[in-house]
Design a protein around this motif. Sequence first.
Motif, mmCIF file in Angstrom:
data_model
loop_
_atom_site.group_PDB
_atom_site.id
_atom_site.type_symbol
_atom_site.label_atom_id
_atom_site.label_comp_id
_atom_site.label_asym_id
_atom_site.label_seq_id
_atom_site.Cartn_x
_atom_site.Cartn_y
_atom_site.Cartn_z
ATOM 1 N N PHE A 88 38.169 55.759 40.310
ATOM 2 C CA PHE A 88 39.393 55.286 39.789
ATOM 3 C C PHE A 88 39.755 54.248 40.749
ATOM 4 N N THR A 89 39.953 54.636 41.977
ATOM 5 C CA THR A 89 40.721 53.659 43.001
ATOM 6 C C THR A 89 39.837 52.377 42.976
ATOM 7 N N ILE A 90 38.632 52.424 42.866
ATOM 8 C CA ILE A 90 37.847 51.264 43.171
ATOM 9 C C ILE A 90 38.028 50.539 41.627
ATOM 10 N N GLY A 91 38.228 51.097 40.619
ATOM 11 C CA GLY A 91 38.400 50.188 39.267
ATOM 12 C C GLY A 91 39.917 49.527 39.570
ATOM 13 N N VAL A 92 40.904 50.357 40.020
ATOM 14 C CA VAL A 92 42.228 49.807 40.140
ATOM 15 C C VAL A 92 42.254 48.670 41.259
ATOM 16 N N LEU A 93 41.577 48.808 42.499
ATOM 17 C CA LEU A 93 41.578 47.876 43.242
ATOM 18 C C LEU A 93 40.689 46.357 42.751
ATOM 19 N N SER A 94 39.736 46.960 42.233
ATOM 20 C CA SER A 94 39.085 45.761 41.550
ATOM 21 C C SER A 94 39.932 44.842 40.579
ATOM 22 N N LEU A 95 40.677 45.635 39.725
ATOM 23 C CA LEU A 95 41.386 44.756 38.702
ATOM 24 C C LEU A 95 42.592 44.072 39.430
ATOM 25 N N TYR A 96 43.239 44.834 40.374
ATOM 26 C CA TYR A 96 44.358 44.211 41.256
ATOM 27 C C TYR A 96 43.916 42.874 41.833
ATOM 28 N N ALA A 97 42.576 42.773 42.471
ATOM 29 C CA ALA A 97 42.154 41.887 43.234
ATOM 30 C C ALA A 97 41.903 40.747 42.463
ATOM 31 N N TYR A 98 41.004 41.112 41.135
ATOM 32 C CA TYR A 98 40.981 39.965 40.052
ATOM 33 C C TYR A 98 42.076 39.459 39.632
ATOM 34 N N LEU A 99 43.167 40.124 39.301
ATOM 35 C CA LEU A 99 44.627 39.713 38.957
ATOM 36 C C LEU A 99 45.022 38.627 40.036
ATOM 37 N N ILE A 100 44.888 38.934 41.027
ATOM 38 C CA ILE A 100 45.546 38.201 42.238
ATOM 39 C C ILE A 100 44.939 36.802 42.456
ATOM 40 N N GLN A 101 43.430 36.889 41.989
ATOM 41 C CA GLN A 101 42.784 35.751 42.182
ATOM 42 C C GLN A 101 42.799 34.745 40.675
ATOM 43 N N PHE A 102 43.285 35.508 39.876
ATOM 44 C CA PHE A 102 43.269 34.754 38.483
ATOM 45 C C PHE A 102 44.037 33.548 38.607
ATOM 46 N N LYS A 103 43.666 32.495 38.005
ATOM 47 C CA LYS A 103 44.429 31.262 38.002
ATOM 48 C C LYS A 103 44.599 31.044 36.075
ATOM 49 N N VAL A 104 45.939 30.704 35.851
ATOM 50 C CA VAL A 104 46.407 30.448 34.640
ATOM 51 C C VAL A 104 45.765 29.017 34.137
ATOM 52 N N GLY A 105 45.159 29.148 32.891
ATOM 53 C CA GLY A 105 44.109 28.068 32.487
ATOM 54 C C GLY A 105 42.777 28.685 32.388
ATOM 55 N N SER A 106 42.357 29.675 33.311
ATOM 56 C CA SER A 106 41.159 29.960 33.080
ATOM 57 C C SER A 106 41.033 31.284 32.231
ATOM 58 N N HIS A 107 39.933 31.717 32.127
ATOM 59 C CA HIS A 107 39.648 33.019 31.076
ATOM 60 C C HIS A 107 39.617 34.296 31.792
ATOM 61 N N PHE A 108 40.274 35.365 31.483
ATOM 62 C CA PHE A 108 40.262 36.433 32.094
ATOM 63 C C PHE A 108 39.253 37.551 31.434
ATOM 64 N N LEU A 109 38.151 37.402 32.012
ATOM 65 C CA LEU A 109 36.746 37.888 31.389
ATOM 66 C C LEU A 109 36.551 39.271 31.712
ATOM 67 N N LEU A 110 35.916 40.059 31.042
ATOM 68 C CA LEU A 110 35.527 41.293 31.220
ATOM 69 C C LEU A 110 34.294 41.298 32.349
#
Length: 239
Positions: A88-110
């Motif tokens: 659970f913790t690894i999944g949450v931290l991974s999604l949080y890291a991805y959200l921080i580095q996500f740039k608007v205009g790109s695709h938020f992909l699984l």
Amino acid sequence: MHVTDTLKAIVQIPRGFIGIPHPSLPQTESWVFLVLLGFFFLLVYAVSQSSGYITETAKTFFQVKERSSIFSKATVNDFRFRFFLIIFTIGVLSLYAYLIQFKVGSHFLLKEYGCFFVVTTLFVILKHFSFNLIGYVFLPPAGLRMAKESYLNVVSFLGIVLYPLLILQIYIPSHYASFAGIASLSVCFIACILVIIKLFQIFLHKFVASFYILLYLCTLEILPLVLLYQVYQFALKIV
């Protein structure tokens, strides 16, 4: 003789143009909701396997006793609790890291989130082995055990507290999401402070022990996080 299509004469075929598709954002992707829902059930199941963990850890966190904690009980329920809480913790931290580095205009992909999850999992495994190696060389067994338990407690609580903040950061309106982002960064900073406090509380019995604490912070905390950030950036480029 000309044959006319009476249907076309009556019904006017609509004509239009290709519209602009909705941007790929975390709040518009269905897989994000399913992943967060899966995390919720995973957390509920993990806590149900060891319901007394949270209260016991909160009461004894700032105590330094050379005794076995709830993490050292060799029972099936405790093993399941540790395993699912770590996932659970690894999944949450991974999604949080991805959200921080996500740039608007790109695709938020699984697929990209999957890469973040794999990278974080490998980071945790390598950190575990390096922790044991350096601890075996520089730390006494009792102190090493307490440090590992305290670190696992802090990281687990970080994932639990970060989970609702992550939901707010994704789904609340954008002009309020910044407050959730600030709260998330504050929680991460507090977790780092708690780790440092526990290290000094466990090992600072002599002045020379401060050298080992600084060595630990540089080799197992600061440098690995910098390297992890670089690997995240590399994963986004190759996916």
